[in-house]
Enzyme design. Sequence first.
Site, PDB file in Angstrom:
ATOM      1  N   GLU A 199       0.822  -1.205   0.000  1.00 33.86           N
ATOM      2  CA  GLU A 199       0.000   0.000   0.000  1.00 33.86           C
ATOM      3  C   GLU A 199       0.863   1.265   0.000  1.00 33.86           C
ATOM      4  OE1 GLU A 199      -4.158  -0.632   1.825  1.00 33.86           O
ATOM      5  OE2 GLU A 199      -3.216   0.803   3.152  1.00 33.86           O
ATOM      6  N   HIS A 259       7.564 -27.001  -0.812  1.00 36.55           N
ATOM      7  CA  HIS A 259       6.873 -28.110  -1.477  1.00 36.55           C
ATOM      8  C   HIS A 259       5.710 -27.593  -2.322  1.00 36.55           C
ATOM      9  CE1 HIS A 259       9.169 -31.047   0.938  1.00 36.55           C
ATOM     10  NE2 HIS A 259       9.261 -29.993   1.721  1.00 36.55           N
ATOM     11  N   LYS A 306     -14.033   0.577  -3.956  1.00 42.50           N
ATOM     12  CA  LYS A 306     -15.128   1.072  -3.097  1.00 42.50           C
ATOM     13  C   LYS A 306     -16.173   1.779  -3.936  1.00 42.50           C
ATOM     14  CE  LYS A 306     -12.352   1.843   1.046  1.00 42.50           C
ATOM     15  NZ  LYS A 306     -11.753   2.856   1.900  1.00 42.50           N
TER      16      LYS A 306
HETATM   17  O1  PA5 Z   1      -3.568   1.491   5.905  1.00 43.56           O
HETATM   18  C1  PA5 Z   1      -4.658   1.991   5.712  1.00 43.56           C
HETATM   19  O2  PA5 Z   1      -4.852   3.219   5.806  1.00 43.56           O
HETATM   20  C2  PA5 Z   1      -5.858   1.116   5.386  1.00 43.56           C
HETATM   21  O3  PA5 Z   1      -5.497  -0.206   5.231  1.00 43.56           O
HETATM   22  C3  PA5 Z   1      -6.892   1.227   6.482  1.00 43.56           C
HETATM   23  O4  PA5 Z   1      -6.319   0.842   7.701  1.00 43.56           O
HETATM   24  C4  PA5 Z   1      -8.119   0.363   6.189  1.00 43.56           C
HETATM   25  O5  PA5 Z   1      -8.669   0.715   4.953  1.00 43.56           O
HETATM   26  C5  PA5 Z   1      -9.173   0.523   7.275  1.00 43.56           C
HETATM   27  O6  PA5 Z   1      -9.505   1.855   7.410  1.00 43.56           O
HETATM   28  P1  PA5 Z   1     -10.273   2.400   8.667  1.00 43.56           P
HETATM   29  O7  PA5 Z   1      -9.398   2.231   9.858  1.00 43.56           O
HETATM   30  O8  PA5 Z   1     -10.558   3.834   8.362  1.00 43.56           O
HETATM   31  O9  PA5 Z   1     -11.545   1.570   8.802  1.00 43.56           O
END
Ligand code: PA5
Length: 446
Positions: A287, A308, A422
């Site tokens: 990310e 394996h 989303k």
């Molecule tokens: O690293 C990030 O920002 C995302 O993975 C969020 O943690 C994830 O989308 C969850 O978001 P939130 O804590 O707003 O529910």
Amino acid sequence: MKHLQIDLRNALPFVNTENYKSYEQLTKNEYQKVTNKTGKGNDFLGWVNLPENISDHHLDEIISTANNLKKISEYIVVIGIGGSYLGAKAVIEAISGQFDHFKKGSSNPQILFAGQNLSEDYHYELLEFLKDKKYSIVVISKSGTTTEPAIAFRLLRKDIEERFGKTEATKRIVAITDKSKGALRNLTNQEGYKSFIIDDDIGGRYSVLTPVGLLPIACAGFDIKQLVNGAKSMMDISAKSFSENPVFQYAAIRHILYSQKKTVEILANYDPRLNFMAEWWKQLYGESEGKENKGIFPASVSLTTDLHSLGQYIQEGLRNMFETVISVDKTKYKLEIPSDNDNFDKLNYLAGKPLDYVNKMAELGTTLAHVDGNVPNIKILLPEISEFYLGELIYFFEKACAVSGYLLDINPFDQPGVEAYKKNMFALLEKPGFEEETRKIKDRIS
Ligand code: PA5
């Protein structure tokens, strides 16, 4: 005292020495952007000084909240996804006994997770399982609006209120969210849940050392002060000069390998307790780096299990990868291979040897084979799996990720690409406000 170390002996032969040396200055420059908050996404650098900024008072409040939940719970359900889930899960899985969930009479509640997927069967089975159990909920969402945890919370909140009554349910729910924004904050204020705040300047995947990770970890009965101490130790180490600094060395070698078209990094462990640490690492690096058509693809294997299955590909498939092994020096327990009078399996040559000796030889043999197959190997050495060393490991990966992201010239702290699915999902679900998108997507799929 021992610390996390990095061993590049099986990676450096793949790179030009002069080029590697030039990264001494390059990594330092990028590190300074991180610590001086002058780089891209610098409004999300609250995690950098967190280990030394967390007060004992704050940690004690987290521990005391965990203790209150523990007193009234056989199970604690942690609701969250992505950065609001993976760090806690990774640490809890790494330190817990692997068969603890089958044991009866533990003084600590079992931690269960929800809202990390949208599976109807998963959530149905969870609710069924909890039917006759005393449980509590820790609901975590920074934005307070993420669909997966919001649905899980709706389901579990209804259940807990029906089972225990609204007043008792209020004592069994703790929320971790933004200080003022989002549906979860509004509900928390309205219902009077105990809550913790996620600071504005800490993104989800950098939030393990906030209540997001620390409360679930404390609920599982682990020492969060030691976890923070480990992170603090790595924070100090990450300020050292290049030759003593695993953060700089890791960021440098992976960037050089990437520029040599090694675009896949495989994080390998030889202890399945670290499998979820790899899931957390994949989110952190995937990310943070995967944007602007750039970035190393983070993959993982659990060895020797996956020798394996994926071993063949790593040895002889497309030569676009390098491997980073988390190697744990000391096991928690000792188990010797017994001698056998009949020696029917011809294993007596190993009799009296600890099983970990065999595991270490498998690791060394695999490393050498992969290096021979042109897969550079980075080794991260952990003295043992404990709260302290996991703290070092977490902060090591976080800091190196920031420096790596800056070397790539991207913003390692945003995640614009996460919005695409989303938008489509909301359009398909006909969410109010998405009317135009719904019309377009229906035309597209009709
Ligand atoms: O690293 C990030 O920002 C995302 O993975 C969020 O943690 C994830 O989308 C969850 O978001 P939130 O804590 O707003 O529910």
